[in-house]
Write a protein that holds these residues in place. Structure first.
Motif, PDB file in Angstrom:
ATOM      1  N   GLY A 268      -3.653  25.510 -13.519  1.00  0.00           N
ATOM      2  CA  GLY A 268      -4.309  24.385 -14.157  1.00  0.00           C
ATOM      3  C   GLY A 268      -4.598  23.238 -13.213  1.00  0.00           C
ATOM      4  N   HIS A 269      -4.681  23.536 -11.880  1.00  0.00           N
ATOM      5  CA  HIS A 269      -4.948  22.507 -10.877  1.00  0.00           C
ATOM      6  C   HIS A 269      -3.878  21.417 -10.896  1.00  0.00           C
ATOM      7  CE1 HIS A 269      -9.557  23.552 -10.968  1.00  0.00           C
ATOM      8  NE2 HIS A 269      -8.780  24.586 -10.701  1.00  0.00           N
ATOM      9  N   ARG A 270      -2.654  21.795 -11.280  1.00  0.00           N
ATOM     10  CA  ARG A 270      -1.558  20.831 -11.306  1.00  0.00           C
ATOM     11  C   ARG A 270      -0.865  20.787  -9.948  1.00  0.00           C
ATOM     12  NH1 ARG A 270       2.485  22.689 -15.316  1.00  0.00           N
ATOM     13  NH2 ARG A 270       1.646  24.753 -14.857  1.00  0.00           N
ATOM     14  N   THR A 278      -1.228  12.804  -9.947  1.00  0.00           N
ATOM     15  CA  THR A 278      -2.608  12.834 -10.416  1.00  0.00           C
ATOM     16  C   THR A 278      -3.538  12.743  -9.217  1.00  0.00           C
ATOM     17  OG1 THR A 278      -1.977  11.761 -12.485  1.00  0.00           O
ATOM     18  CG2 THR A 278      -4.311  11.728 -11.903  1.00  0.00           C
ATOM     19  N   LYS A 293      -8.597  17.042  -5.099  1.00  0.00           N
ATOM     20  CA  LYS A 293      -8.924  17.997  -6.152  1.00  0.00           C
ATOM     21  C   LYS A 293     -10.350  17.788  -6.609  1.00  0.00           C
ATOM     22  CE  LYS A 293      -7.255  17.424 -10.365  1.00  0.00           C
ATOM     23  NZ  LYS A 293      -6.336  17.407 -11.539  1.00  0.00           N
ATOM     24  N   GLN A 295     -13.528  20.120  -9.239  1.00  0.00           N
ATOM     25  CA  GLN A 295     -13.580  21.014 -10.393  1.00  0.00           C
ATOM     26  C   GLN A 295     -13.269  22.467 -10.040  1.00  0.00           C
ATOM     27  OE1 GLN A 295     -16.089  19.516  -8.984  1.00  0.00           O
ATOM     28  NE2 GLN A 295     -17.849  20.878  -8.716  1.00  0.00           N
ATOM     29  N   CYS A 440      -6.997  25.649 -18.202  1.00  0.00           N
ATOM     30  CA  CYS A 440      -6.007  25.083 -19.129  1.00  0.00           C
ATOM     31  C   CYS A 440      -5.267  23.964 -18.418  1.00  0.00           C
ATOM     32  CB  CYS A 440      -5.042  26.172 -19.599  1.00  0.00           C
ATOM     33  SG  CYS A 440      -5.844  27.604 -20.356  1.00  0.00           S
ATOM     34  N   GLN A 441      -5.937  22.857 -18.225  1.00  0.00           N
ATOM     35  CA  GLN A 441      -5.398  21.740 -17.461  1.00  0.00           C
ATOM     36  C   GLN A 441      -4.110  21.219 -18.086  1.00  0.00           C
ATOM     37  OE1 GLN A 441      -7.084  20.222 -14.658  1.00  0.00           O
ATOM     38  NE2 GLN A 441      -5.236  19.036 -14.347  1.00  0.00           N
ATOM     39  N   ASP A 442      -3.012  21.227 -17.304  1.00  0.00           N
ATOM     40  CA  ASP A 442      -1.726  20.664 -17.757  1.00  0.00           C
ATOM     41  C   ASP A 442      -1.338  21.185 -19.132  1.00  0.00           C
ATOM     42  OD1 ASP A 442      -1.607  19.148 -15.442  1.00  0.00           O
ATOM     43  OD2 ASP A 442      -2.686  17.488 -16.339  1.00  0.00           O
ATOM     44  N   CYS A 450      -3.313  31.033 -18.257  1.00  0.00           N
ATOM     45  CA  CYS A 450      -4.587  30.622 -18.839  1.00  0.00           C
ATOM     46  C   CYS A 450      -5.512  31.830 -18.930  1.00  0.00           C
ATOM     47  CB  CYS A 450      -5.224  29.521 -17.988  1.00  0.00           C
ATOM     48  SG  CYS A 450      -6.668  28.757 -18.739  1.00  0.00           S
TER      49      CYS A 450
END
Length: 753
Positions: A268-270, A278, A293, A295, A440-442, A450
């Motif tokens: 989720g790019h976390r 962030t 980060k 997209q 499914c971001q965070d 995801c």
């Protein structure tokens, strides 16, 4: 040495119509210094495979030659006749097909069907469809038509005479000429990695290292991708399963420093640096690492021994580009070093064998993966060899269904590699019919990933985690009973996969809904013995408390898109097992722990010398004949609003067994023995505790001996005060209590004169 032949009148001819092993000892094959006297032939779809070291396996880079499949049959010919007239024809035919061959044929092996040998030679291929260069060996002394086949498994392309290519074999260089194949010594660093190949790609279970060699991870372990022992830095990748238990995917990467906080790139790019951070398109620096980060994913830029390193991770693919070769270890340095690069223990790296997915079509898979050789990807083929990405794509999709954007994962990885080499593939997603799925971001917990659920992108259950429930056809764990409450926990991702919206679920009482844990995504329902529409029933000697999870149904709704759900769960107070334990009065009180299903309670019996129950009879207490004794029977852990305890009977014996004789009854059918005017019963059936009193005695006609007191109790469901025994009047009758007299709880104590 590969011995292949043309036709002759003097030969051993063997028709082959099924997978077979053929003895070729009279015309052996020498391949990379290894002599083979057995050839394996098997037919797969459109192709026939002739292999040197075992039958063709699509998941391996086996030493095989692929030829056209002529209706699952071929004829094998082995010639050992030294008639020169045959070899003249054979030499001419082969040399006209392969212009690098210069010597003459002396024996041959042939596999043919309806396709001519000339055409067959022109179509020689590796199993990965790459060209094979065939070279005669001028120095060969064996009686056969000899030529070298110089193959490189990691790329599949042949090696021209006089050139050098990097081998799969742990940093070994291969030199191929018209006369020999030689190898250089093993190297210990990346100093010989060329400037055009400094990219390591980890996509799905496959690792394509800096040299282009590849390997796959088959377990759920953590591995070292890069390790610099001089600085203590490690780049680690963790592999986990998704829909199948036997296929692993790179799930997260960790930058592990000897000092300072680790940096974890997650689904989720976390990003975690001790705690969640962030990120945006602007570079932020943590522990000397520049993080940003967009997209497409997260990028981490850092330096390793003076060499710039760039790491990109999008949740499915990790790509590491190193600017200057340095001395490092790990899978990116050598993908075959899986055993030394594994970090997890064997207990956490369990291998699974799931049943094959019969919906997978290998032909379709090949077409989907071979798009990397077609436009617009072909514009990059000369810069970045697509073969490793094609093999990675095939190996994965031949075992795992092309869902959750998996097919395009390999295309994206190849396009990203092209971009690193300044050979950007334009608009490839149009040709590949790729539609980017939202991430499914965070959102997903550790036991989720995801993926696609009924056309929507959401968190699915990982296969190993889900199997503990699905194998028992359940959506969650068992009922948990504690004190007078019960709870049931359902798995959120299983509910989603079954098309169930948890917002539409409730207990018998519609106001009692589940509570969703925001971190674990577990849905918990709870009820007490007298709430949320709990039903109380009896079954034999059990008291059962039942509730159910059901779907909210509104009569005002014209339509519904929710499946009906009914999940019943319960707790019970079964009759305790018979206890036959004697306690001497020196134990000033007795406690028995009784477990009833998963709800539990304590039962105690205490003896007092006063009505106020303040003087507990202890080890030094004197008990005289005709002294009044008060006995208290008390429970803890029962809801007195729902359940009452009935002392059914109490009696005394001279022996420790409840069934020994003589026997003297103090309480029968819940009432005092009318013949003994000293017995009084208080509060029987009125709550979770009661008591009685009597005057002390001993058995007549015996020497002073021990007196054992035994009491048995039952549980009764409160309703209209029917639990209280009817003991008034000479013609008393026992009421029909709401329990069935079965095996009661028995508790005993003893007095010693």
């Amino acid at each position: 040495l590969l011995c292949v032949s043309i036709f002759s009148d003097a030969f051993i001819k063997l028709p082959i119509t099924e997978n077979s092993q053929v003895n070729t000892s009279s015309c052996p094959i020498t391949y990379y210094g290894q002599e083979y006297t057995t050839i394996y032939i098997n037919f797969t779809g459109e192709h026939m495979f002739v292999c040197f070291n075992g039958y063709y396996n699509p998941e391996s880079n086996g030493d095989c030659i692929k030829a056209p499949n002529t209706e699952n049959k071929t004829t094998f010919e082995l010639n050992d006749d030294n008639n020169p007239s045959y070899w003249t024809y054979a030499t001419t035919l082969v040399q006209s097909s392969v212009n690098t061959i210069t010597n003459n044929a002396t024996c041959y092996l042939a596999f043919y069907g309806s396709v001519s040998i000339h055409q067959w030679l022109q179509n020689l291929r590796l199993v990965n469809d790459s060209l094979v260069l065939v070279l005669f060996d001028d120095t060969a002394q064996s009686v056969c038509l000899n030529w070298w086949i110089c193959l490189l498994h990691f790329s599949g392309f042949g090696v021209k005479p006089g050139t050098t290519r990097q081998s799969l074999d742990n940093c070994t260089s291969l030199i191929c000429s018209n006369t020999r194949v030689s190898f250089t010594s093993r190297c210990d660093s990346l100093s010989n990695v060329t400037a055009t190949n400094r990219l390591c790609t980890v996509t799905g279970p496959t690792v394509i290292d800096f040299r282009g060699q590849m390997n796959s991870v088959s377990d759920r372990c953590e591995y070292t991708l890069l390790q610099d022992q001089s600085t203590g830095f490690s780049l680690k990748a963790n592999f986990l399963e998704r829909r199948r238990r036997d296929v692993s995917f790179v799930d997260s990467v960790t930058l592990d420093f000897s000092q300072g906080a680790d940096i974890q790139l997650l689904q989720g790019h976390r990003v975690l640096v001790s705690s969640p951070v962030t990120l945006s398109g602007l570079v932020q620096t943590f522990n000397g690492v520049g993080l940003s980060k967009d997209q497409t994913g997260v990028t981490a830029d850092f330096s390793l021994n003076g060499s710039p390193v760039s790491l990109f991770f999008d949740g499915t693919t990790a790509q590491i580009y190193i600017g200057v070769p340095v001395n490092v270890k790990g899978l990116c340095a050598d993908s075959s070093s899986s055993s030394s690069s594994r970090l997890s223990s064997d207990s956490t790296c369990q291998l699974y064998n799931d049943a094959a997915d019969d919906t997978i079509n290998p032909t379709t898979v090949a077409q989907q993966c071979n798009i990397l050789k077609s436009s617009p990807f072909s514009s990059c083929n000369a810069v970045v060899d697509p073969e490793s990405y094609i093999i990675a794509c095939r190996n994965t999709l031949n075992k795992y269904p092309a869902v959750d954007g998996l097919r395009c994962q390999f295309l994206k990885a190849y396009a990203k590699a092209c971009q690193k080499r300044q050979a950007t593939v334009q608009n490839w997603w149009t040709a590949a019919k790729y539609h980017p799925e939202p991430i499914c971001q965070d959102k997903c917990s550790d036991h989720e990933f995801c993926g696609d659920i009924h056309g929507n992108t959401d968190c699915r259950c990982r296969a190993i985690y889900a199997s503990q429930y699905t194998e028992q056809n359940r959506l969650g764990g068992p009922t948990v009973c504690k004190d007078n409450t019960a709870s049931l926990t359902l798995v959120g991702c299983l509910l989603k996969e079954n098309g169930i919206d948890y917002n539409h679920l409730h207990l018998n009482d519609k106001t009692c809904t589940g509570v969703m844990d925001p971190e674990s995504h577990m849905l918990k329902f709870s009820f007490s013995s007298d709430s949320c529409g709990t039903e109380v029933t009896t079954n034999n000697s059990q008291v059962i408390f039942t509730n159910a999870v059901v779907t909210r149904n509104s009569s005002s709704d014209l339509i519904t898109r929710q499946d009906k759900v009914f999940i019943e769960f319960s707790c019970s107070h079964p009759a305790p097992e018979l206890q036959n334990v004697a306690f001497k009065i020196i134990d000033n009180w007795i406690m028995i722990f009784l477990q009833s299903g998963e709800w539990h309670y304590n039962l105690t019996m205490k003896a007092y010398s006063d009505a106020a129950q303040t003087q507990l009879l202890g080890p030094n207490s004197d008990v005289r004949l005709n002294q009044k004794i008060w006995i208290v029977l008390e429970t803890n852990g029962l809801d007195e609003e729902v359940v009452s305890v009935v002392t059914d009977s109490c009696w005394a014996t001279s022996g420790n067994s409840p069934s020994s004789s003589p026997r003297y009854d103090l309480i029968t059918d819940g009432c005092a023995n009318a013949a003994d005017g000293t017995v009084q019963v208080m509060g029987n059936g009125q709550g979770t505790s009661n008591s009685f009193s009597f005057n002390m005695f001993e058995f007549s006609g015996k020497e002073p001996s021990e007196v054992y007191l035994h009491c048995q109790l039952q549980l009764c469901v409160n309703k209209n005060n029917i639990c209280e025994p009817g003991c008034s009047g000479p013609a008393r009758r026992r009421r029909s209590l709401r329990y069935r007299r079965g095996t009661p709880a028995l508790i005993s104590m003893v007095w010693t004169p």
